[in-house]
Design an enzyme around this catalytic site. Sequence first.
Site, PDB file in Angstrom:
ATOM      1  N   GLU A 116      50.971  50.737  48.770  1.00  0.00           N
ATOM      2  CA  GLU A 116      51.045  51.694  47.670  1.00  0.00           C
ATOM      3  C   GLU A 116      49.830  52.607  47.603  1.00  0.00           C
ATOM      4  O   GLU A 116      48.749  52.276  48.075  1.00  0.00           O
ATOM      5  CB  GLU A 116      51.217  50.931  46.338  1.00  0.00           C
ATOM      6  CG  GLU A 116      52.545  50.206  46.311  1.00  0.00           C
ATOM      7  CD  GLU A 116      52.856  49.538  44.972  1.00  0.00           C
ATOM      8  OE1 GLU A 116      54.041  49.288  44.721  1.00  0.00           O
ATOM      9  OE2 GLU A 116      51.938  49.256  44.190  1.00  0.00           O
ATOM     10  N   CYS A 129      43.766  56.893  44.899  1.00  0.00           N
ATOM     11  CA  CYS A 129      43.421  55.498  45.137  1.00  0.00           C
ATOM     12  C   CYS A 129      44.220  55.043  46.352  1.00  0.00           C
ATOM     13  O   CYS A 129      45.444  54.957  46.298  1.00  0.00           O
ATOM     14  CB  CYS A 129      43.791  54.709  43.884  1.00  0.00           C
ATOM     15  SG  CYS A 129      43.448  52.958  43.999  1.00  0.00           S
ATOM     16  N   CYS A 136      46.619  41.390  50.624  1.00  0.00           N
ATOM     17  CA  CYS A 136      45.190  41.063  50.705  1.00  0.00           C
ATOM     18  C   CYS A 136      45.062  39.571  50.915  1.00  0.00           C
ATOM     19  O   CYS A 136      45.804  38.792  50.323  1.00  0.00           O
ATOM     20  CB  CYS A 136      44.474  41.474  49.416  1.00  0.00           C
ATOM     21  SG  CYS A 136      42.685  41.242  49.485  1.00  0.00           S
ATOM     22  N   CYS A 140      42.293  36.818  44.798  1.00  0.00           N
ATOM     23  CA  CYS A 140      41.635  36.788  43.497  1.00  0.00           C
ATOM     24  C   CYS A 140      42.709  36.430  42.461  1.00  0.00           C
ATOM     25  O   CYS A 140      43.819  36.960  42.525  1.00  0.00           O
ATOM     26  CB  CYS A 140      41.000  38.138  43.176  1.00  0.00           C
ATOM     27  SG  CYS A 140      39.732  38.578  44.370  1.00  0.00           S
ATOM     28  N   CYS A 143      44.601  39.184  40.377  1.00  0.00           N
ATOM     29  CA  CYS A 143      45.072  40.384  41.084  1.00  0.00           C
ATOM     30  C   CYS A 143      46.465  40.191  41.655  1.00  0.00           C
ATOM     31  O   CYS A 143      46.726  39.223  42.365  1.00  0.00           O
ATOM     32  CB  CYS A 143      44.089  40.720  42.207  1.00  0.00           C
ATOM     33  SG  CYS A 143      44.646  42.095  43.246  1.00  0.00           S
ATOM     34  N   GLY A 191      44.275  45.709  49.192  1.00  0.00           N
ATOM     35  CA  GLY A 191      43.504  45.223  50.325  1.00  0.00           C
ATOM     36  C   GLY A 191      42.002  45.278  50.160  1.00  0.00           C
ATOM     37  O   GLY A 191      41.470  45.881  49.236  1.00  0.00           O
ATOM     38  N   SER A 245      33.205  44.452  43.137  1.00  0.00           N
ATOM     39  CA  SER A 245      34.011  43.727  42.148  1.00  0.00           C
ATOM     40  C   SER A 245      33.297  42.437  41.779  1.00  0.00           C
ATOM     41  O   SER A 245      33.522  41.401  42.383  1.00  0.00           O
ATOM     42  CB  SER A 245      35.394  43.434  42.734  1.00  0.00           C
ATOM     43  OG  SER A 245      36.088  44.644  42.924  1.00  0.00           O
ATOM     44  N   HIS A 247      32.867  40.897  38.382  1.00  0.00           N
ATOM     45  CA  HIS A 247      33.815  40.188  37.492  1.00  0.00           C
ATOM     46  C   HIS A 247      33.298  38.932  36.804  1.00  0.00           C
ATOM     47  O   HIS A 247      33.942  38.442  35.875  1.00  0.00           O
ATOM     48  CB  HIS A 247      35.116  39.826  38.206  1.00  0.00           C
ATOM     49  CG  HIS A 247      35.825  40.978  38.826  1.00  0.00           C
ATOM     50  ND1 HIS A 247      35.985  42.190  38.203  1.00  0.00           N
ATOM     51  CD2 HIS A 247      36.414  41.109  40.052  1.00  0.00           C
ATOM     52  CE1 HIS A 247      36.658  43.004  39.007  1.00  0.00           C
ATOM     53  NE2 HIS A 247      36.911  42.386  40.114  1.00  0.00           N
ATOM     54  N   CYS A 367      45.211  49.444  37.953  1.00  0.00           N
ATOM     55  CA  CYS A 367      44.390  48.586  38.780  1.00  0.00           C
ATOM     56  C   CYS A 367      44.957  47.189  38.935  1.00  0.00           C
ATOM     57  O   CYS A 367      45.233  46.527  37.946  1.00  0.00           O
ATOM     58  CB  CYS A 367      43.054  48.382  38.081  1.00  0.00           C
ATOM     59  SG  CYS A 367      41.767  49.285  38.781  1.00  0.00           S
TER      60      CYS A 367
END
Length: 394
Positions: A116, A129, A136, A140, A143, A191, A245, A247, A367
């Site tokens: 995408e 983006c 991926c 995570c 995600c 990814g 990232s 977090h 996101c």
Amino acid sequence: MAISGHVDPVPLPRAPLARSDGRADVVGLSKAELRAALEAAGMEPRQAKLRAKQIWHWVYNRGVTEFRLMTDIAKAQHSWLEERFVVGRPEVVTAQVSTDGTRKWLLRSPDGNDYEMVFIPDADRGTLCVSSQVGCTLNCRFCHTGTMRLVRNLEAGEIVGQVLLARDALGEWPSSPDGRLLTNIVMMGMGEPLYNFDNVKGAMAVVMDGDGLALSKRRITLSTSGVVPMMARAGEEIGVNLAVSLHAVRKEVRDEIVPLNRKYGIEELLEACAAYPGANNARRITFEYVMLRDKNDSDADARELVRLIRHYRLPAKVNLIPFNPWPGAPYECSSPERVKRFSDIIFEGGISAPVRTPRGRDIMAACGQLKSAAEKKSRAELDRLAAEKQEALG
Ligand code: SAH
Ligand code: SF4
């Protein structure tokens, strides 16, 4: 310690994917690679050098996808080129537009992999983006992309192809630096870009080349979940802005939500940030921080974040991302008051910490919501099968 999911780079040869018709795509090849490809196909070397330059101009400045429209190339050569090469674009499976103007495309590679791309228009800029992989490997927990089973690195041409396709859709040919809609690129789609280093590097070189798409490295941001060993190389060899990232600021929490933390911990990651080539007060590192209710959003977490950034003397800003839920997600988003308080504490610590407005929520373009329709279908299929099984069991 065993780590859930795969954490090693997906090995993939650099050689271009063979198309079913045997032709090679010129998109994403450097001028030298294109010249070599023309020579390998039998073109005389001096001729190949000139043609590579001309083809680059047509492809990246004019958006032309057919050799016969390249008017400064001899007519006799048009069919020779057409028989051996194409100027490709990713196949568009679906294109959606959100009520807020955000656009999302589901794209398909020649070997049937879906990925995408999202375009986010703002008053003063337009950000594309782009994805670096199909799926991926890093899993995570918050995600959606990380739940995809299928993973493949995208070719340099498939990464550049996303930008060309966006330009097509936005009607931005011939490209001129003034008044462009597409001004910025973030490697924040599907990814982990640093697990596909060579292809991302090759693609960004074409995007940044003055004869290519001529986007300044200051307008490109690469987001990594923290692949520490590749960060210095990213700074030296790609040279774009870095987003990390983060977090979480405590080991137990980051281990849980970003499993890669078990391999490269917070201290190591922040040291790599401090050493990132090109980071300074004018070019700050962005720390992305997804706000998860009762998980990483306390006052103490915010204060620890400030302490860490100061301790490592990082030229940094923090981007607070409200968690975007997806079906079956194991977390909830922090309350708006909590996000505000968290942001205030960081601001009081002298660090900018804006809250990112979710965009394109109605089309699942926000996101971390990216996940291909094919995968969604297969899940739906699985659910249907499970229901049938239940029924059969009575
Ligand atoms: N793999 C890279 C880049 C792609 S993810 C990385 O992890 O940095 C881009 C950003 O979206 C990351 O900061 C990621 O943590 C964030 N993200 C992922 N899922 C999300 C979700 N459900 N809600 C909000 N942000 C999310
Ligand atoms: Fe991969 Fe980034 Fe999603 Fe983590 S947040 S699973 S690294 S795409």
